[in-house]
Design a protein around this motif. Structure first.
Motif, PDB file in Angstrom:
ATOM      1  N   GLU A  26     -51.668 108.119  41.861  1.00  0.00           N
ATOM      2  CA  GLU A  26     -50.350 108.642  42.259  1.00  0.00           C
ATOM      3  C   GLU A  26     -49.519 107.566  42.945  1.00  0.00           C
ATOM      4  OE1 GLU A  26     -51.530 113.322  43.099  1.00  0.00           O
ATOM      5  OE2 GLU A  26     -51.706 111.859  44.731  1.00  0.00           O
ATOM      6  N   PHE A  27     -50.152 106.810  43.831  1.00  0.00           N
ATOM      7  CA  PHE A  27     -49.452 105.737  44.537  1.00  0.00           C
ATOM      8  C   PHE A  27     -48.923 104.699  43.553  1.00  0.00           C
ATOM      9  CE2 PHE A  27     -49.697 101.410  46.261  1.00  0.00           C
ATOM     10  CZ  PHE A  27     -48.707 101.485  47.228  1.00  0.00           C
ATOM     11  N   ILE A  28     -49.752 104.318  42.601  1.00  0.00           N
ATOM     12  CA  ILE A  28     -49.347 103.310  41.617  1.00  0.00           C
ATOM     13  C   ILE A  28     -48.170 103.823  40.795  1.00  0.00           C
ATOM     14  CG2 ILE A  28     -50.049 102.148  39.476  1.00  0.00           C
ATOM     15  CD1 ILE A  28     -52.885 101.920  40.801  1.00  0.00           C
ATOM     16  N   ARG A  29     -48.263 105.020  40.274  1.00  0.00           N
ATOM     17  CA  ARG A  29     -47.194 105.562  39.427  1.00  0.00           C
ATOM     18  C   ARG A  29     -45.903 105.780  40.217  1.00  0.00           C
ATOM     19  NH1 ARG A  29     -49.307 103.199  35.537  1.00  0.00           N
ATOM     20  NH2 ARG A  29     -50.909 104.285  34.337  1.00  0.00           N
ATOM     21  N   ASP A  33     -42.356 103.811  39.513  1.00  0.00           N
ATOM     22  CA  ASP A  33     -41.097 104.546  39.327  1.00  0.00           C
ATOM     23  C   ASP A  33     -40.063 104.122  40.364  1.00  0.00           C
ATOM     24  OD1 ASP A  33     -42.243 105.913  37.206  1.00  0.00           O
ATOM     25  OD2 ASP A  33     -42.661 107.727  38.373  1.00  0.00           O
ATOM     26  N   GLU A  34     -40.475 103.987  41.591  1.00  0.00           N
ATOM     27  CA  GLU A  34     -39.563 103.630  42.689  1.00  0.00           C
ATOM     28  C   GLU A  34     -38.928 102.257  42.467  1.00  0.00           C
ATOM     29  OE1 GLU A  34     -37.492 104.017  46.289  1.00  0.00           O
ATOM     30  OE2 GLU A  34     -38.688 105.552  45.268  1.00  0.00           O
ATOM     31  N   PHE A  35     -39.719 101.307  41.957  1.00  0.00           N
ATOM     32  CA  PHE A  35     -39.231  99.939  41.808  1.00  0.00           C
ATOM     33  C   PHE A  35     -38.835  99.597  40.375  1.00  0.00           C
ATOM     34  CE2 PHE A  35     -41.968  99.831  45.623  1.00  0.00           C
ATOM     35  CZ  PHE A  35     -40.995  99.468  46.548  1.00  0.00           C
ATOM     36  N   GLY A  36     -38.783 100.602  39.500  1.00  0.00           N
ATOM     37  CA  GLY A  36     -38.338 100.377  38.130  1.00  0.00           C
ATOM     38  C   GLY A  36     -39.276  99.506  37.319  1.00  0.00           C
ATOM     39  N   ILE A  37     -40.568  99.620  37.592  1.00  0.00           N
ATOM     40  CA  ILE A  37     -41.569  98.833  36.878  1.00  0.00           C
ATOM     41  C   ILE A  37     -42.159  99.699  35.763  1.00  0.00           C
ATOM     42  CG2 ILE A  37     -43.790  97.639  37.104  1.00  0.00           C
ATOM     43  CD1 ILE A  37     -43.101  97.291  40.107  1.00  0.00           C
ATOM     44  N   THR A  46     -59.441  95.424  35.024  1.00  0.00           N
ATOM     45  CA  THR A  46     -60.692  95.167  35.726  1.00  0.00           C
ATOM     46  C   THR A  46     -60.464  95.536  37.191  1.00  0.00           C
ATOM     47  OG1 THR A  46     -60.091  92.910  36.351  1.00  0.00           O
ATOM     48  CG2 THR A  46     -61.213  93.210  34.202  1.00  0.00           C
ATOM     49  N   ASP A  47     -61.535  95.619  37.965  1.00  0.00           N
ATOM     50  CA  ASP A  47     -61.375  95.910  39.392  1.00  0.00           C
ATOM     51  C   ASP A  47     -60.520  94.846  40.078  1.00  0.00           C
ATOM     52  OD1 ASP A  47     -62.672  98.319  39.585  1.00  0.00           O
ATOM     53  OD2 ASP A  47     -64.594  97.459  40.158  1.00  0.00           O
ATOM     54  N   GLU A  48     -60.709  93.600  39.693  1.00  0.00           N
ATOM     55  CA  GLU A  48     -59.942  92.513  40.302  1.00  0.00           C
ATOM     56  C   GLU A  48     -58.453  92.637  39.956  1.00  0.00           C
ATOM     57  OE1 GLU A  48     -59.641  87.653  40.204  1.00  0.00           O
ATOM     58  OE2 GLU A  48     -61.546  88.588  39.706  1.00  0.00           O
ATOM     59  N   GLU A  49     -58.159  92.935  38.703  1.00  0.00           N
ATOM     60  CA  GLU A  49     -56.762  93.109  38.290  1.00  0.00           C
ATOM     61  C   GLU A  49     -56.131  94.299  39.016  1.00  0.00           C
ATOM     62  OE1 GLU A  49     -56.804  91.542  33.669  1.00  0.00           O
ATOM     63  OE2 GLU A  49     -57.588  93.540  34.114  1.00  0.00           O
ATOM     64  N   LEU A  50     -56.896  95.361  39.161  1.00  0.00           N
ATOM     65  CA  LEU A  50     -56.398  96.545  39.843  1.00  0.00           C
ATOM     66  C   LEU A  50     -56.125  96.257  41.315  1.00  0.00           C
ATOM     67  CD1 LEU A  50     -55.633  99.460  39.404  1.00  0.00           C
ATOM     68  CD2 LEU A  50     -58.021 100.094  39.772  1.00  0.00           C
ATOM     69  N   GLU A  51     -57.023  95.540  41.946  1.00  0.00           N
ATOM     70  CA  GLU A  51     -56.823  95.179  43.346  1.00  0.00           C
ATOM     71  C   GLU A  51     -55.599  94.291  43.513  1.00  0.00           C
ATOM     72  OE1 GLU A  51     -59.192  93.208  47.121  1.00  0.00           O
ATOM     73  OE2 GLU A  51     -60.280  93.639  45.282  1.00  0.00           O
ATOM     74  N   ASP A  52     -55.423  93.317  42.626  1.00  0.00           N
ATOM     75  CA  ASP A  52     -54.247  92.445  42.673  1.00  0.00           C
ATOM     76  C   ASP A  52     -52.963  93.255  42.488  1.00  0.00           C
ATOM     77  OD1 ASP A  52     -55.860  90.219  43.043  1.00  0.00           O
ATOM     78  OD2 ASP A  52     -55.727  89.559  40.951  1.00  0.00           O
ATOM     79  N   TYR A  53     -52.991  94.215  41.573  1.00  0.00           N
ATOM     80  CA  TYR A  53     -51.803  95.030  41.306  1.00  0.00           C
ATOM     81  C   TYR A  53     -51.478  95.920  42.505  1.00  0.00           C
ATOM     82  CZ  TYR A  53     -48.430  97.657  38.524  1.00  0.00           C
ATOM     83  OH  TYR A  53     -47.274  98.228  38.041  1.00  0.00           O
ATOM     84  N   LEU A  54     -52.502  96.500  43.111  1.00  0.00           N
ATOM     85  CA  LEU A  54     -52.271  97.312  44.312  1.00  0.00           C
ATOM     86  C   LEU A  54     -51.697  96.460  45.442  1.00  0.00           C
ATOM     87  CD1 LEU A  54     -55.423  99.578  44.293  1.00  0.00           C
ATOM     88  CD2 LEU A  54     -53.057 100.374  44.289  1.00  0.00           C
ATOM     89  N   ASN A  55     -52.201  95.255  45.606  1.00  0.00           N
ATOM     90  CA  ASN A  55     -51.664  94.354  46.636  1.00  0.00           C
ATOM     91  C   ASN A  55     -50.206  94.015  46.349  1.00  0.00           C
ATOM     92  OD1 ASN A  55     -54.051  94.288  48.126  1.00  0.00           O
ATOM     93  ND2 ASN A  55     -54.825  92.507  47.026  1.00  0.00           N
ATOM     94  N   PHE A  56     -49.878  93.777  45.085  1.00  0.00           N
ATOM     95  CA  PHE A  56     -48.497  93.501  44.681  1.00  0.00           C
ATOM     96  C   PHE A  56     -47.589  94.679  45.033  1.00  0.00           C
ATOM     97  CE2 PHE A  56     -45.466  94.354  41.158  1.00  0.00           C
ATOM     98  CZ  PHE A  56     -44.537  93.361  41.428  1.00  0.00           C
ATOM     99  N   LEU A  57     -48.026  95.901  44.721  1.00  0.00           N
ATOM    100  CA  LEU A  57     -47.212  97.085  45.023  1.00  0.00           C
ATOM    101  C   LEU A  57     -47.076  97.286  46.529  1.00  0.00           C
ATOM    102  CD1 LEU A  57     -48.590  99.526  42.301  1.00  0.00           C
ATOM    103  CD2 LEU A  57     -46.424  98.272  42.271  1.00  0.00           C
TER     104      LEU A  57
END
Length: 63
Positions: A26-29, A33-37, A46-57
């Motif tokens: 939910e947080f990711i989506r 939506d909030e930032f037009g991504i 992968t877990d690493e990609e997911l962690e990097d994406y969460l850090n970016f958000l």
């Protein structure tokens, strides 16, 4: 437990000290939506990609 296994768990139930009651998914989506991504295929990350994406958000919300 991998981060991908936690996608549908509430952040506050997984991360120590977190107050966010959304699931990671939910947080990711909402963030996308909030930032037009465009929604990315998080289930394929992968877990690493997911962690990097969460850090970016997280960084976007902190700005």
């Amino acid at each position: 437990m991998s981060l991908k296994e936690n996608l549908d768990k509430r952040i506050c139930d997984v991360a120590l000290g977190a107050e966010n009651t959304q699931t990671y998914r939910e947080f990711i989506r909402q963030s996308e939506d909030e930032f037009g991504i465009e929604h990315v295929p998080i289930d394929e990350f992968t877990d690493e990609e997911l962690e990097d994406y969460l850090n970016f958000l997280d960084e976007l919300w902190d700005k």
